[in-house]
Design a protein around this motif. Structure first.
Motif, short mmCIF file in Angstrom:
data_model
loop_
_atom_site.label_atom_id
_atom_site.label_comp_id
_atom_site.label_asym_id
_atom_site.label_seq_id
_atom_site.Cartn_x
_atom_site.Cartn_y
_atom_site.Cartn_z
N ALA A 1 8.97 12.80 0.66
CA ALA A 1 9.71 12.47 -0.49
C ALA A 1 8.91 12.50 -1.71
O ALA A 1 9.01 11.55 -2.81
CB ALA A 1 10.26 11.04 -0.16
N ALA A 2 7.99 13.36 -1.69
CA ALA A 2 6.94 13.54 -2.61
C ALA A 2 7.90 13.78 -4.16
O ALA A 2 6.99 13.41 -5.08
CB ALA A 2 5.92 14.44 -2.53
N LEU A 3 8.76 14.26 -4.11
CA LEU A 3 9.30 14.84 -5.51
C LEU A 3 10.88 14.32 -5.58
O LEU A 3 11.56 15.07 -4.70
CB LEU A 3 9.15 16.22 -5.79
N SER A 4 11.37 13.74 -6.54
CA SER A 4 12.78 13.69 -6.86
C SER A 4 13.16 14.40 -8.04
O SER A 4 12.53 14.43 -8.98
CB SER A 4 13.04 12.23 -7.21
N ILE A 5 14.05 15.43 -7.69
CA ILE A 5 14.23 16.70 -8.36
C ILE A 5 15.14 15.93 -9.68
O ILE A 5 14.90 16.20 -10.90
CB ILE A 5 15.47 17.60 -8.09
N TRP A 6 15.89 14.89 -9.54
CA TRP A 6 16.65 14.14 -10.67
C TRP A 6 15.56 13.57 -11.64
O TRP A 6 15.52 13.58 -12.91
CB TRP A 6 17.48 12.96 -10.00
N ASN A 7 14.75 12.90 -10.91
CA ASN A 7 13.49 12.28 -11.85
C ASN A 7 12.77 13.45 -12.55
O ASN A 7 12.19 13.06 -13.76
CB ASN A 7 12.62 11.42 -11.02
N MET A 8 12.46 14.41 -11.93
CA MET A 8 11.82 15.70 -12.48
C MET A 8 12.62 15.93 -13.81
O MET A 8 11.83 16.25 -14.95
CB MET A 8 11.73 16.46 -11.46
N ILE A 9 13.90 16.30 -13.56
CA ILE A 9 14.69 16.59 -14.62
C ILE A 9 14.62 15.71 -15.68
O ILE A 9 14.61 16.22 -17.06
CB ILE A 9 16.21 16.95 -14.31
N ILE A 10 14.78 14.28 -15.52
CA ILE A 10 14.66 13.51 -16.53
C ILE A 10 13.59 13.65 -17.27
O ILE A 10 13.49 13.33 -18.65
CB ILE A 10 14.93 11.94 -16.17
N THR A 11 12.23 13.51 -16.74
CA THR A 11 11.01 13.65 -17.02
C THR A 11 10.88 14.90 -18.06
O THR A 11 10.36 14.99 -19.14
CB THR A 11 10.18 13.46 -16.14
N GLY B 1 0.93 -1.11 -0.14
CA GLY B 1 -0.06 -0.16 -0.13
C GLY B 1 0.84 1.25 0.00
O GLY B 1 0.93 2.31 -0.71
N TYR B 2 1.92 1.09 0.75
CA TYR B 2 2.84 2.45 0.80
C TYR B 2 3.40 2.77 -0.50
O TYR B 2 3.78 3.74 -0.90
CB TYR B 2 4.11 2.14 1.85
N THR B 3 3.90 1.57 -1.02
CA THR B 3 4.44 1.70 -2.27
C THR B 3 3.54 2.16 -3.31
O THR B 3 4.04 3.13 -4.16
CB THR B 3 5.15 0.32 -2.82
N VAL B 4 2.28 1.47 -3.43
CA VAL B 4 1.39 1.80 -4.54
C VAL B 4 0.80 3.39 -4.69
O VAL B 4 1.10 4.24 -5.58
CB VAL B 4 0.22 1.03 -4.44
N VAL B 5 0.54 3.80 -3.21
CA VAL B 5 0.06 5.17 -3.22
C VAL B 5 1.15 6.23 -3.27
O VAL B 5 1.18 7.18 -3.95
CB VAL B 5 -0.64 5.37 -1.78
N GLY B 6 2.31 5.84 -2.67
CA GLY B 6 3.42 6.56 -2.75
C GLY B 6 3.86 7.08 -4.15
O GLY B 6 4.24 8.04 -4.57
N THR B 7 3.96 5.76 -4.94
CA THR B 7 4.35 5.95 -6.50
C THR B 7 3.58 6.85 -7.06
O THR B 7 3.87 7.49 -8.04
CB THR B 7 4.67 4.54 -6.90
N ILE B 8 2.37 6.80 -6.89
CA ILE B 8 1.19 7.54 -7.48
C ILE B 8 1.48 8.87 -7.40
O ILE B 8 1.18 9.88 -8.28
CB ILE B 8 -0.29 6.94 -7.14
N ILE B 9 1.62 8.98 -6.20
CA ILE B 9 1.70 10.63 -5.62
C ILE B 9 3.06 11.28 -6.30
O ILE B 9 3.08 12.43 -6.82
CB ILE B 9 2.09 10.65 -4.07
N ASN B 10 4.14 10.44 -6.21
CA ASN B 10 5.28 10.86 -6.76
C ASN B 10 5.30 11.10 -8.10
O ASN B 10 5.66 12.16 -8.89
CB ASN B 10 6.30 9.98 -6.42
N VAL B 11 4.74 10.19 -9.10
CA VAL B 11 4.52 10.27 -10.51
C VAL B 11 3.51 11.43 -10.88
O VAL B 11 4.03 12.25 -11.79
CB VAL B 11 3.88 9.31 -10.85
N VAL B 12 2.46 11.68 -10.10
CA VAL B 12 1.74 12.76 -10.36
C VAL B 12 2.47 14.36 -10.12
O VAL B 12 2.42 15.12 -11.10
CB VAL B 12 0.21 12.87 -9.38
N ILE B 13 3.29 14.42 -8.90
CA ILE B 13 3.74 15.62 -8.67
C ILE B 13 4.95 15.80 -9.65
O ILE B 13 5.29 17.08 -10.14
CB ILE B 13 4.23 15.54 -7.32
N THR B 14 5.56 14.67 -10.21
CA THR B 14 6.77 14.85 -11.08
C THR B 14 6.32 15.47 -12.31
O THR B 14 7.09 16.14 -12.88
CB THR B 14 7.56 13.66 -11.11
#
Length: 298
Positions: A151-161, A83-96
């Motif tokens: 940990a809602a946003l990884s800047i590195w992942n955001m730059i790649i995206t 649950g932590y992984t699924v919900v957290g990943t959705i939050i991360n991807v949306v914000i990214t």
């Protein structure tokens, strides 16, 4: 001319042979620890303690896995981590995506300043204690949000995206869509996202692995065992098994507990990494296109 071609062909074959030999050596170096851990987890605890396991299981046994599965909190912790992984990943991807897409638009006013602020946070942060005080002040302690929001946003992942959007989604496509009456939200939802499946899959895996291996933040922000993710529960299992062996002294039971503790190390590694190893092959085909295109330029 023919002699030169033959020399070139021989040189190419020799070069290819060296490349394959080098890659084979690297494959063995990387693959052997995985095979060793897997074989040890299915071996008898006496064989593991004696160091008899080299490549294949010795005295096939499921005792380690049985000890893990007999833990009352194991299944609940497993489900919580999912649950932590699924919900957290959705939050991360949306914000990214919501951060990366505007920064990929040339018509965004102050794009360079926003990018500078984002990049600044990659190198400088408030530190552990200020971060803890912020989380505590926000009332997130002993809450799943303490694992998601900091940990809602990884800047590195955001730059790649962002770079992927810049190199894959042409500005002419946006202008054509706008001429047809398409607004920014519709363009992002119906055009950008369907064209960005590779990068979305890649960053989703990055975020999912990070959440699944969540340990330090959970140790800091969670005090209730009912909220512990899998990694903390596995740590407690391992610590208890080692403490039991230490307190028994020099007895036969102590040797058995020590062997079980050694066996548990390998079983816990397999249990904790298995879900991500299952997911990875399904995402691997997106890696070259997603990461390489996203890393072409800043």
């Amino acid at each position: 001319m023919e002699i030169a071609k033959m020399k070139n062909a021989k040189g190419d074959r020799a070069f290819s042979f060296m490349i394959y030999l080098y890659l084979s050596i690297i494959l063995v170096i990387v693959l052997y620890p995985i095979i060793f851990i897997l074989s040890s987890s299915f071996s008898a605890k006496d064989a593991v303690t004696a160091g008899e396991v080299v490549l294949f299981p010795v005295g096939f046994s499921l005792e380690g896995y049985k000890a893990v599965l007999d833990e009352p909190e194991f299944l609940n912790a497993y489900l919580r981590s999912v649950g932590y992984t699924v919900v957290g990943t959705i939050i991360n991807v949306v914000i990214t995506i919501l951060a990366a897409y505007p920064l990929a638009r040339k018509d965004l006013i102050g794009r360079g300043l926003f990018m500078l602020v984002f990049a600044f946070t990659m190198f400088f942060n408030g530190g552990l204690i200020p971060t803890y005080l912020v989380v505590k002040g926000a009332g997130l302690l002993n809450s799943p949000w303490a694992l998601w929001l900091p940990a809602a946003l990884s800047i590195w992942n955001m730059i790649i995206t962002r770079t992927y959007f810049q190199t894959t989604i042409p500005h002419d496509l946006l202008e054509a869509a706008q001429m047809d009456g398409c607004n920014d939200y519709t363009f992002l939802w119906k055009i950008v996202l369907p064209l960005s499946v590779p990068i979305i899959a890649v960053i989703s895996l990055f975020y999912a692995v990070e959440h699944w291996n969540q340990y330090f933040n959970a140790l800091l922000y969670l005090n209730k065992p009912s909220l512990y993710p899998l990694q903390l529960v596995l740590r407690e299992i391992l610590v208890r098994s080692q403490m039991s062996a230490d307190f028994m002294g020099e007895t036969a039971d102590s040797a058995k507990m020590l062997g079980l503790a050694e066996l548990l190390k390998y079983c816990l590694i397999v249990v904790s990494t298995l879900p991500m190893m299952i997911v990875y092959p399904f995402v691997q085909r997106f890696f070259v296109k997603g990461v390489m295109i996203g890393a072409l330029k800043g």
